[in-house]
Design a protein around this motif. Sequence first.
Motif, PDB file in Angstrom:
ATOM      1  N   GLY A   1       0.840  -1.202   0.000  1.00 27.93           N
ATOM      2  CA  GLY A   1       0.000   0.000   0.000  1.00 27.93           C
ATOM      3  C   GLY A   1       0.870   1.245   0.000  1.00 27.93           C
TER       4      GLY A   1
ATOM      5  N   GLY B   1      -0.249   4.521   0.180  1.00 26.62           N
ATOM      6  CA  GLY B   1      -0.929   5.706   0.701  1.00 26.62           C
ATOM      7  C   GLY B   1      -0.066   6.339   1.783  1.00 26.62           C
ATOM      8  N   PRO B   2      -0.611   7.313   2.522  1.00 27.95           N
ATOM      9  CA  PRO B   2       0.202   7.981   3.550  1.00 27.95           C
ATOM     10  C   PRO B   2       0.760   7.021   4.605  1.00 27.95           C
ATOM     11  CG  PRO B   2      -2.107   8.658   3.652  1.00 27.95           C
ATOM     12  CD  PRO B   2      -1.933   7.924   2.373  1.00 27.95           C
ATOM     13  N   ALA B   3       0.005   5.975   4.954  1.00 25.97           N
ATOM     14  CA  ALA B   3       0.501   5.031   5.966  1.00 25.97           C
ATOM     15  C   ALA B   3       1.683   4.244   5.418  1.00 25.97           C
ATOM     16  CB  ALA B   3      -0.620   4.076   6.397  1.00 25.97           C
TER      17      ALA B   3
ATOM     18  N   GLU C   1       2.398  -1.107  -4.652  1.00 27.02           N
ATOM     19  CA  GLU C   1       1.145  -0.329  -4.759  1.00 27.02           C
ATOM     20  C   GLU C   1       0.397  -0.761  -6.020  1.00 27.02           C
ATOM     21  OE1 GLU C   1      -0.827   2.051  -3.151  1.00 27.02           O
ATOM     22  OE2 GLU C   1      -1.985   1.812  -4.996  1.00 27.02           O
ATOM     23  N   ARG C   2      -0.912  -0.971  -5.856  1.00 27.32           N
ATOM     24  CA  ARG C   2      -1.673  -1.484  -7.014  1.00 27.32           C
ATOM     25  C   ARG C   2      -2.012  -0.391  -8.035  1.00 27.32           C
ATOM     26  NH1 ARG C   2      -7.100  -2.794  -3.521  1.00 27.32           N
ATOM     27  NH2 ARG C   2      -7.502  -0.642  -2.942  1.00 27.32           N
TER      28      ARG C   2
ATOM     29  N   GLY D   1      -2.174   7.012  -2.396  1.00 23.87           N
ATOM     30  CA  GLY D   1      -3.407   6.423  -1.851  1.00 23.87           C
ATOM     31  C   GLY D   1      -4.609   7.292  -2.153  1.00 23.87           C
ATOM     32  N   ILE D   2      -5.543   7.306  -1.230  1.00 26.89           N
ATOM     33  CA  ILE D   2      -6.800   8.009  -1.437  1.00 26.89           C
ATOM     34  C   ILE D   2      -6.597   9.532  -1.436  1.00 26.89           C
ATOM     35  CG2 ILE D   2      -7.678   8.264   0.928  1.00 26.89           C
ATOM     36  CD1 ILE D   2      -9.628   6.556  -1.796  1.00 26.89           C
TER      37      ILE D   2
ATOM     38  N   CYS E   1      -8.336  13.801  -2.708  1.00 21.94           N
ATOM     39  CA  CYS E   1      -8.865  14.677  -1.643  1.00 21.94           C
ATOM     40  C   CYS E   1      -8.306  16.086  -1.853  1.00 21.94           C
ATOM     41  CB  CYS E   1      -8.474  14.150  -0.271  1.00 21.94           C
ATOM     42  SG  CYS E   1      -9.102  12.496   0.033  1.00 21.94           S
TER      43      CYS E   1
ATOM     44  N   HIS F   1      -9.532  19.009  -1.252  1.00 26.73           N
ATOM     45  CA  HIS F   1      -9.876  20.064  -0.287  1.00 26.73           C
ATOM     46  C   HIS F   1      -8.733  20.214   0.723  1.00 26.73           C
ATOM     47  CE1 HIS F   1     -11.164  16.159   1.177  1.00 26.73           C
ATOM     48  NE2 HIS F   1     -10.895  16.597   2.384  1.00 26.73           N
TER      49      HIS F   1
ATOM     50  N   PHE G   1      -5.611  19.083   5.710  1.00 24.96           N
ATOM     51  CA  PHE G   1      -4.695  17.991   6.052  1.00 24.96           C
ATOM     52  C   PHE G   1      -3.408  18.566   6.647  1.00 24.96           C
ATOM     53  CE2 PHE G   1      -7.383  16.466   2.681  1.00 24.96           C
ATOM     54  CZ  PHE G   1      -7.693  15.166   3.052  1.00 24.96           C
TER      55      PHE G   1
ATOM     56  N   VAL H   1      -0.745  -7.232  -4.813  1.00 24.50           N
ATOM     57  CA  VAL H   1      -0.345  -8.385  -4.006  1.00 24.50           C
ATOM     58  C   VAL H   1      -1.529  -9.343  -3.920  1.00 24.50           C
ATOM     59  CG1 VAL H   1       0.350  -9.169  -1.710  1.00 24.50           C
ATOM     60  CG2 VAL H   1       1.342  -7.090  -2.671  1.00 24.50           C
TER      61      VAL H   1
ATOM     62  N   GLY I   1      -5.144   0.446   3.547  1.00 21.44           N
ATOM     63  CA  GLY I   1      -6.220   1.437   3.640  1.00 21.44           C
ATOM     64  C   GLY I   1      -7.572   0.813   3.949  1.00 21.44           C
TER      65      GLY I   1
ATOM     66  N   GLY J   1     -16.755   8.079  -2.174  1.00 17.44           N
ATOM     67  CA  GLY J   1     -15.380   8.026  -2.701  1.00 17.44           C
ATOM     68  C   GLY J   1     -15.363   7.968  -4.218  1.00 17.44           C
TER      69      GLY J   1
ATOM     70  N   GLN K   1     -16.183  11.288  -5.453  1.00 10.65           N
ATOM     71  CA  GLN K   1     -15.003  12.149  -5.289  1.00 10.65           C
ATOM     72  C   GLN K   1     -13.998  11.894  -6.421  1.00 10.65           C
ATOM     73  OE1 GLN K   1     -12.469  11.359  -1.795  1.00 10.65           O
ATOM     74  NE2 GLN K   1     -12.800  13.469  -1.176  1.00 10.65           N
TER      75      GLN K   1
ATOM     76  N   ASN L   1      -5.325   3.230   7.844  1.00 13.76           N
ATOM     77  CA  ASN L   1      -6.736   2.873   7.838  1.00 13.76           C
ATOM     78  C   ASN L   1      -6.975   1.375   7.730  1.00 13.76           C
ATOM     79  OD1 ASN L   1      -7.542   5.446   8.179  1.00 13.76           O
ATOM     80  ND2 ASN L   1      -8.566   5.686   6.226  1.00 13.76           N
TER      81      ASN L   1
END
Length: 419
Positions: A10, A12-14, A33-34, A40-41, A45, A47, A50, A85, A118, A141, A144, A296
């Motif tokens: 993954g 994303g931020p994590a 990462e897929r 990631g998400i 985003c 807006h 963060f 994976v 996530g 989502g 979005q 997440n």
Amino acid sequence: MDSYQVIVIGGGPAGLAAAIAAKKEAARVLLIEREGRLGGILKQCIHDGFGLIRFKEKLSGPEYVEHFIDEFENLGIEKLLLTFVTKITKMEDGYVVKFVNKRGLSEVFTKTIVLACGCRERTSKQVMIHGTRPAGIFSAGTAQYLTNILGQKITKKCVILGSGDVGLIMARRLTLEGAKVIGVYEIKDSPTGLTRNVQQCLEDYNIPLYLSRTVVRIFGEERLSGVEVAKVDKEMKVIPGTEIVIECDALILSVGLIPENELAEAINVEIDNNTKGPKVNAQGLTSMKGIYSCGNALHVNDLVDYVSESGEIAGKNAAGYNYADEENVPIHYSNNIAYLIPQRLDLKSDNSKTTIYFRSGKDEKQIELVLEIDGLRVWHKHYLKINPPEMERLSLDFNSFKLNKNSRIEFSLETHKNG
Ligand SMILES: Cc1cc2nc3c(=O)[nH]c(=O)nc-3n(C[C@H](O)[C@H](O)[C@H](O)COP(=O)(O)OP(=O)(O)OC[C@H]3O[C@@H](n4cnc5c(N)ncnc54)[C@H](O)[C@@H]3O)c2cc1C
């Protein structure tokens, strides 16, 4: 077969934070990462809001994650994009990770894995709405993604079901895109998203929030033409006679996020029924040796700053992991706490800076989080108010308490003596 100390699944931020932290410990790290881009998400985003805790400024999702992508690239961490994976196989001293990409199926060996997959959104099937299945029903989502990444106009007039954060943000976003958001309908008697999002996304834009209401029926053949909404009672059962039909061309669902843990479940990582993520110790280690979880995938966070923090904890510890035996003591919590992480402490690890994340089961005012060890009150913290949508975070030095393998560690929420 290529061999790594840490494989992060993954990007994303994590996952980015985990990979960076592991690399800084001099581990050989691979991130898988897929999708075709890291982030990631947060890529969708656009807006702001963060990074208030970590960077002390209001960033958009892509701006926030860019900090981590830059550091990741500067450290020269290996990555595989557009790579999915498919399977993890347990070996005596590590794991074989099988993945698929344009080169076909491949396998690599790793001592440890950080699961940073996530979460995913609940769908209309999971909330059981009767009626036809026309076009025009989107998870928040997906709405979005279509709006922010593909630049499509997906609705002229819509209803939003559920007051989760992504739905609230989309109520504002679709309004800014020129759509009429008739209202946000929430089955519970209080919003499930953050208070700041209710204010900034609904109140500031005069979008009504209807509590104790739900969508019971969908109308339309090819395209959605309307929905039926009704009031619900305290048991969330529809009150007959309260149904009204609302004309609209889209229904946006914001009915909850679920940690994505298919890979973890397939290798029998123990899952917590309350978080729907793996049970972990203070180092982010799951019930399986060498398998870590963060972000997440571990539990649904409301602030990305904490997602990155949990990634750093997991990545750093995965880098130094050596398959030593653990001495585990469970952490208990009473019913008025909805969930608490970590679920156990390993007394052979350093627990001097244990990060605790928890959510209350209901709205509480003038309340104390109390820690008892073997029935003795050893620590407490006063909160003016807490509520389920806002996750609480604190740091505790468990090394300062005299713990042994038979200790009973228990958190509870108690009314403050002046409350
Ligand atoms: C639809 C949606 C919208 C959101 N919007 C907001 C928002 O506006 N504001 C906010 O504060 N928070 C938002 N969140 C919460 C947000 O998810 C977190 O703040 C943060 O992005 C979580 O980071 P993460 O790294 O744990 O997960 P993610 O950002 O979801 O990253 C997980 C990554 O893992 C990859 N992955 C998963 N499985 C595999 C596999 N088998 N193989 C390879 N790669 C895999 C995914 O492609 C993804 O890139 C949103 C969440 C969702 C689901």
